[in-house]
Structure formats: C-alpha cells, structure tokens
Design a protein around this motif. Structure first.
Motif, PDB file in Angstrom:
ATOM      1  N   ILE A 105      53.236  42.809  37.230  1.00 44.92           N
ATOM      2  CA  ILE A 105      52.825  43.468  37.984  1.00 44.92           C
ATOM      3  C   ILE A 105      52.510  44.776  36.833  1.00 44.92           C
ATOM      4  O   ILE A 105      51.134  45.511  36.774  1.00 44.92           O
ATOM      5  CB  ILE A 105      53.902  45.122  38.528  1.00 44.92           C
ATOM      6  CG1 ILE A 105      54.625  44.350  39.715  1.00 44.92           C
ATOM      7  CG2 ILE A 105      53.401  45.466  39.172  1.00 44.92           C
ATOM      8  CD1 ILE A 105      55.645  44.320  40.246  1.00 44.92           C
ATOM      9  N   ALA A 106      52.194  44.343  35.801  1.00 45.32           N
ATOM     10  CA  ALA A 106      52.290  45.199  34.643  1.00 45.32           C
ATOM     11  C   ALA A 106      50.563  45.187  34.085  1.00 45.32           C
ATOM     12  O   ALA A 106      49.965  44.726  34.494  1.00 45.32           O
ATOM     13  CB  ALA A 106      52.342  44.889  33.472  1.00 45.32           C
ATOM     14  N   THR A 107      49.941  46.596  34.085  1.00 46.84           N
ATOM     15  CA  THR A 107      48.254  46.692  33.795  1.00 46.84           C
ATOM     16  C   THR A 107      48.163  47.990  32.681  1.00 46.84           C
ATOM     17  O   THR A 107      48.913  48.914  32.519  1.00 46.84           O
ATOM     18  CB  THR A 107      47.528  47.058  35.355  1.00 46.84           C
ATOM     19  OG1 THR A 107      46.841  47.260  34.407  1.00 46.84           O
ATOM     20  CG2 THR A 107      48.334  48.347  35.456  1.00 46.84           C
ATOM     21  N   ASP A 108      47.260  47.487  32.184  1.00 48.81           N
ATOM     22  CA  ASP A 108      46.756  48.858  30.705  1.00 48.81           C
ATOM     23  C   ASP A 108      46.246  50.342  31.346  1.00 48.81           C
ATOM     24  O   ASP A 108      46.578  50.786  30.319  1.00 48.81           O
ATOM     25  CB  ASP A 108      45.736  47.845  29.994  1.00 48.81           C
ATOM     26  CG  ASP A 108      46.461  46.743  28.833  1.00 48.81           C
ATOM     27  OD1 ASP A 108      48.181  47.181  29.244  1.00 48.81           O
ATOM     28  OD2 ASP A 108      46.019  45.764  28.528  1.00 48.81           O
ATOM     29  N   GLN A 119      46.014  44.153  42.507  1.00 46.92           N
ATOM     30  CA  GLN A 119      46.010  44.992  41.184  1.00 46.92           C
ATOM     31  C   GLN A 119      44.728  43.738  40.487  1.00 46.92           C
ATOM     32  O   GLN A 119      43.538  43.737  39.670  1.00 46.92           O
ATOM     33  CB  GLN A 119      46.914  44.571  40.394  1.00 46.92           C
ATOM     34  CG  GLN A 119      47.447  46.653  40.698  1.00 46.92           C
ATOM     35  CD  GLN A 119      49.106  46.871  40.002  1.00 46.92           C
ATOM     36  OE1 GLN A 119      48.959  47.595  39.431  1.00 46.92           O
ATOM     37  NE2 GLN A 119      49.574  45.779  39.218  1.00 46.92           N
ATOM     38  N   ARG A 120      45.081  42.348  40.528  1.00 51.97           N
ATOM     39  CA  ARG A 120      44.455  41.113  40.447  1.00 51.97           C
ATOM     40  C   ARG A 120      42.939  41.029  40.374  1.00 51.97           C
ATOM     41  O   ARG A 120      41.984  40.788  39.570  1.00 51.97           O
ATOM     42  CB  ARG A 120      45.369  39.889  40.945  1.00 51.97           C
ATOM     43  CG  ARG A 120      46.869  39.346  39.786  1.00 51.97           C
ATOM     44  CD  ARG A 120      46.357  39.631  37.818  1.00 51.97           C
ATOM     45  NE  ARG A 120      47.261  39.236  37.313  1.00 51.97           N
ATOM     46  CZ  ARG A 120      47.432  38.017  37.487  1.00 51.97           C
ATOM     47  NH1 ARG A 120      47.267  37.198  37.829  1.00 51.97           N
ATOM     48  NH2 ARG A 120      49.271  37.798  36.485  1.00 51.97           N
ATOM     49  N   GLU A 121      42.851  41.866  42.147  1.00 53.01           N
ATOM     50  CA  GLU A 121      41.587  41.407  42.904  1.00 53.01           C
ATOM     51  C   GLU A 121      40.753  42.303  42.630  1.00 53.01           C
ATOM     52  O   GLU A 121      39.307  42.120  42.302  1.00 53.01           O
ATOM     53  CB  GLU A 121      42.053  40.959  43.955  1.00 53.01           C
ATOM     54  CG  GLU A 121      40.952  41.241  45.372  1.00 53.01           C
ATOM     55  CD  GLU A 121      39.579  39.986  44.796  1.00 53.01           C
ATOM     56  OE1 GLU A 121      38.748  39.937  44.816  1.00 53.01           O
ATOM     57  OE2 GLU A 121      41.160  38.859  44.751  1.00 53.01           O
ATOM     58  N   ASN A 147      44.599  40.182  54.042  1.00 55.58           N
ATOM     59  CA  ASN A 147      43.042  40.754  54.674  1.00 55.58           C
ATOM     60  C   ASN A 147      43.089  42.221  53.812  1.00 55.58           C
ATOM     61  O   ASN A 147      41.221  42.480  53.780  1.00 55.58           O
ATOM     62  CB  ASN A 147      43.467  40.958  56.349  1.00 55.58           C
ATOM     63  CG  ASN A 147      41.957  41.274  56.932  1.00 55.58           C
ATOM     64  OD1 ASN A 147      41.125  40.993  56.507  1.00 55.58           O
ATOM     65  ND2 ASN A 147      41.695  42.747  58.042  1.00 55.58           N
ATOM     66  N   GLY A 148      43.186  43.070  53.187  1.00 49.46           N
ATOM     67  CA  GLY A 148      43.380  43.653  52.785  1.00 49.46           C
ATOM     68  C   GLY A 148      42.449  43.610  51.622  1.00 49.46           C
ATOM     69  O   GLY A 148      41.554  44.525  50.724  1.00 49.46           O
ATOM     70  N   LEU A 149      42.534  42.480  51.114  1.00 52.37           N
ATOM     71  CA  LEU A 149      41.547  42.584  49.730  1.00 52.37           C
ATOM     72  C   LEU A 149      40.202  41.823  49.949  1.00 52.37           C
ATOM     73  O   LEU A 149      39.639  42.630  49.203  1.00 52.37           O
ATOM     74  CB  LEU A 149      42.101  41.119  48.761  1.00 52.37           C
ATOM     75  CG  LEU A 149      44.261  41.082  48.315  1.00 52.37           C
ATOM     76  CD1 LEU A 149      44.222  39.696  47.507  1.00 52.37           C
ATOM     77  CD2 LEU A 149      44.111  41.819  47.647  1.00 52.37           C
ATOM     78  N   VAL A 150      39.857  41.513  51.286  1.00 50.06           N
ATOM     79  CA  VAL A 150      38.993  41.685  51.951  1.00 50.06           C
ATOM     80  C   VAL A 150      37.907  42.729  51.538  1.00 50.06           C
ATOM     81  O   VAL A 150      36.892  43.545  51.131  1.00 50.06           O
ATOM     82  CB  VAL A 150      38.624  40.580  52.887  1.00 50.06           C
ATOM     83  CG1 VAL A 150      37.491  40.755  53.754  1.00 50.06           C
ATOM     84  CG2 VAL A 150      38.751  39.622  52.605  1.00 50.06           C
ATOM     85  N   GLN A 151      38.528  43.583  52.580  1.00 48.57           N
ATOM     86  CA  GLN A 151      38.489  45.228  52.684  1.00 48.57           C
ATOM     87  C   GLN A 151      38.457  45.971  51.136  1.00 48.57           C
ATOM     88  O   GLN A 151      37.126  46.200  50.709  1.00 48.57           O
ATOM     89  CB  GLN A 151      39.450  46.192  53.553  1.00 48.57           C
ATOM     90  CG  GLN A 151      39.561  45.862  54.681  1.00 48.57           C
ATOM     91  CD  GLN A 151      40.654  46.007  55.105  1.00 48.57           C
ATOM     92  OE1 GLN A 151      41.604  46.888  54.511  1.00 48.57           O
ATOM     93  NE2 GLN A 151      41.225  45.768  56.423  1.00 48.57           N
ATOM     94  N   ALA A 152      39.023  45.546  49.856  1.00 46.36           N
ATOM     95  CA  ALA A 152      38.903  46.248  48.895  1.00 46.36           C
ATOM     96  C   ALA A 152      37.346  45.437  48.350  1.00 46.36           C
ATOM     97  O   ALA A 152      37.421  46.501  46.887  1.00 46.36           O
ATOM     98  CB  ALA A 152      40.098  45.865  47.847  1.00 46.36           C
ATOM     99  N   GLY A 211      41.826  53.795  41.308  1.00 48.36           N
ATOM    100  CA  GLY A 211      43.540  53.492  41.944  1.00 48.36           C
ATOM    101  C   GLY A 211      43.052  53.005  43.472  1.00 48.36           C
ATOM    102  O   GLY A 211      42.030  52.910  44.569  1.00 48.36           O
ATOM    103  N   ILE A 212      44.367  52.590  43.624  1.00 52.23           N
ATOM    104  CA  ILE A 212      44.621  51.601  45.299  1.00 52.23           C
ATOM    105  C   ILE A 212      45.762  52.639  45.277  1.00 52.23           C
ATOM    106  O   ILE A 212      46.529  52.869  44.872  1.00 52.23           O
ATOM    107  CB  ILE A 212      45.735  51.219  45.230  1.00 52.23           C
ATOM    108  CG1 ILE A 212      44.182  49.694  44.086  1.00 52.23           C
ATOM    109  CG2 ILE A 212      45.818  50.126  46.443  1.00 52.23           C
ATOM    110  CD1 ILE A 212      42.997  49.507  44.773  1.00 52.23           C
TER     111      ILE A 212
END
Length: 404
Positions: free
Chosen positions: A187-190, A370-372, A335-340, A351-352
C-alpha cells in the motif's frame, strides 16, 4: 258622367272627416281614477344578492343599519395595534466539525467489521502446518477476490513464500507481523497523502472533485469542507454540478452547516462559468481553500469529458489548480479502475477518494487503484455520517484488515 264622379269624391271626403272627429273625441276622454298614475312612486327593496353553494337558499329579510347607526372611530382614539410580522427564519446553526486527527482510528472498528475477511482469510491460510501449492493458490484467490489486482497479488505471494520459507516455525503473532509488513509495502507510496490546501501563494488552494454519477461526489465535497474547517481553514464552495437537480441546494446545505459560502448559478448553467466565479470569490474573500463540485459524468461520453477539461482550463485562468480528487465507489471493484484511467487522461488526477468502503467493498481496491494511476488514496469514506470521511492512514487501514 262627370257629375257622378264628383259626387263620389265628395262622399269619400265627408266620410274621412267624420272618422277623424270621432277618434279625436275618444282621445280627449278622461281615464278613470283607478287607472291614473300615482304622483308618488313606490320604492321596492332591491333583491338580495344571489348566492351559491351551501348558501344557495331562499333569501330572508335581513336587518340593515343606516350610516347613522354605525359606530365610527372618534378623533384622537389610539389606532389598533398592527398585526405582528412573521418572525424571520432563523439562520442555520453553524456546527463545529470533529477534529480530523484520529478519525480513521476512531472508525477502525467499523472498517474492521466489513473488511477483515481479507486479513483473517490470509492468516488462516498461512497458519496451516503445511503450505503446499494448493494453499498458495487459495491465498492468490483470496487476494484477487479482494480486488487487489493480478500484478500486486503475484508480488505479495512471492514475498510471503520467501519469508515463510526463511521463518520456518510460524507462531500466530509472527504471521500477523509478517502479513502486516507485506501489506504495508504493497500500500505504501512515496507521494504525499495529505490534501494540498496550502500553496504558499496569494490565491487560495483550489481543489476540484470529479467522478462518475452515483459515487457520492457532492456528499464527499461537503464532508471534505467539514474536514478542512475542522483543521482551521476557511472554505468557499463552488456548485458547478448544474445538471443534477438539487445538487447546488445539497452542497449549499453542507456549506451552511460549517459556515462556508456556496457560489452557485442557475440549474443547467455553464459549469465552467460557476467554477470561475467560485475561484474569483475565494480570492476576493481571502479564503484558504476553494472546493469545486463538478457534474457526474459517464467516462464513456467523450463530450462530457471534454467539458470537464474546459472547467479545468477556465479555473486555471484565475488560480493554479492544486488538487484534482477522483471519487470512486469502492464497491465497483475493478470497474472503478476503468473509470479512473479515462478521468486521469483528461484532468491529471492527483488523489483518490474511496467512498462506501464500509459496506461490501474489498480492501484490496486501495492497492489496485494506486497501482493503476500512480497516485495515492488520500481520503476514505466509512459511513453516512457527516464526519465519516477520514484522511487515509495506511497503518490504521492494515491494522483494521488483519485485526488485533
């Protein structure tokens, strides 16, 4: 012969003269006394006014008063007091929002109740005495079902395999620590997770909220205003969602609760114009933050997406756009990733915001989105209450997933 004609003419003339005398004599005769018109006319009472409905009955004699019988006010008498004016509607009471510090910790129990199936499932599988290929496949299936995504799932399983092999004997506490560390890495991100509300400029920070229909954008914008007010920020709201009936009223109600002014326009008006005016008002009032709620739109409609880009360009003529928050319904999963992807191409998402994460949503969507997009989850919604929007804290989130 002539004598006969003359005699006939004389006879006719005589007959006409006699007839005229008889008629004139009759006209000169007096009428009998009973037939003479009265010298004084008789005045009759006018008929009563016609009535309708329940009053449609035979009129009855009603007593009437003359003007002399009517009591008139005397000079100098005090006038009757005027009717009391209706009291003005009371101004809405301004609420004091709950401080944002520790919100996610407070909501941890609620998150754990709906999300810890993932963590508990993984712990149960890892606790088996023998971890054969079938078990690792079950672990992969558990992660995929939780919407973690294919690539992140493969990475996590490989790291877990390596660490379990090195660890050897595994106590429940060791397994929990191992799983917690690996999930945090996933989950971590810089990228910073705080919503940018201080740009160091003379102009207020401008935050635009976007997303498809039904994700809870307007509600999220109102709740975010509460978060910012709780942190001591002054906020101006821009109701640029002019296509959904009552969206501006809904946002204004959220603003009134915390003392934030709402800039709005007519229903069906130009969203870009309202966004422009909101930023302009924010600058004039020296506000800290301007929040712009945009209309929900389908990511498959190119025209609507182009209009969203227009709103962004118009806003940037007044001040820099500091944040573009994409609101996603966590229950939509992949399906939310397609929208994103589509929104990210148009307005450069920074930001999400994941809403409805307290229901049937799978916790793995945090990792997948986050990856997408390569941008962090900054806020999560954990309920319908006004203060159920919290800054995302990875450690508190993972702790809720795997339980104590």
């Amino acid at each position: 012969m002539e004598i006969v004609i003359l005699a006939v003419v004389i006879a006719v003339v005589l007959i006409g003269a006699v007839s005229g005398l008889v008629i004139g004599g009759r006209r000169k005769k007096q009428l009998p006394p009973a037939e003479r018109p009265s010298a004084t006319p008789t005045i009759t009472t006018p008929p009563a006014e016609p009535r309708v409905g329940d009053e449609a009955e035979t009129p009855r004699d009603e007593s009437r008063r003359t003007i002399e019988e009517v009591d008139l006010p005397t000079a100098g008498a005090p006038a009757a007091p005027p009717a009391e004016a209706e009291p003005a509607p009371a101004a809405p009471e301004v609420e004091v929002p709950e401080p944002t510090e520790g919100r996610l910790v407070r909501l941890r129990a609620r998150l754990a109740r709906s999300q810890n199936a993932l963590g508990k499932g993984l712990l149960t599988l890892l606790s088996r005495e023998h971890l054969d290929e079938d078990t690792w496949e079950e672990i992969e299936d558990t992660l995929l079902t939780a919407d973690v995504g294919v690539a992140p799932t493969q990475e996590l399983v490989e790291r877990l395999r390596e660490r379990v092999r090195v660890l050897g004997t595994r106590t429940p506490q060791e397994l929990r620590t191992l799983l917690r560390e690996e999930l945090l890495k996933l989950i971590a991100t810089d990228a910073p997770r705080a919503v940018k509300t201080d740009n160091g400029l003379e102009t207020p920070a401008v935050v635009m909220v976007v997303g498809v229909n039904g994700t809870g954008k307007t509600t999220t914008t109102g709740k975010l205003a509460r978060v910012l007010v709780a942190d001591g920020k002054s906020v101006v709201l821009g109701a640029a969602d002019t296509f959904r009936a009552a969206a501006a009223d809904q946002l204004q109600t959220w603003g009134e609760r915390v003392g934030a002014r709402t800039v709005r326009g007519p229903e069906g008006g130009d969203p870009a114009s309202i966004a422009f005016d909101a930023v302009k008002e924010g600058i004039a009032e020296h506000a800290d933050v301007v929040l712009i709620d945009t209309a929900g739109r389908l990511h498959t409609k190119a025209g609507l997406m182009d209009e969203l880009g227009k709103v962004k360009r118009v806003v940037e003529k007044q001040a820099p756009l500091d944040e573009v928050l994409l609101v996603l319904d966590a229950t939509t999963g992949q399906n939310g990733l397609v929208q994103a992807r589509v929104f990210a191409e148009v307005v450069n998402i920074t930001g999400i915001v994941l809403t409805k994460l307290d229901g049937t949503a799978k916790g793995g969507i945090v990792v997948a989105v986050q990856r997408e997009l390569g941008v962090p989850v900054k806020l999560i919604g954990l309920g319908e209450g006004p203060d159920d929007l919290a800054p995302f804290d990875p450690e508190a989130f993972v702790d809720a997933l795997i339980g104590d």
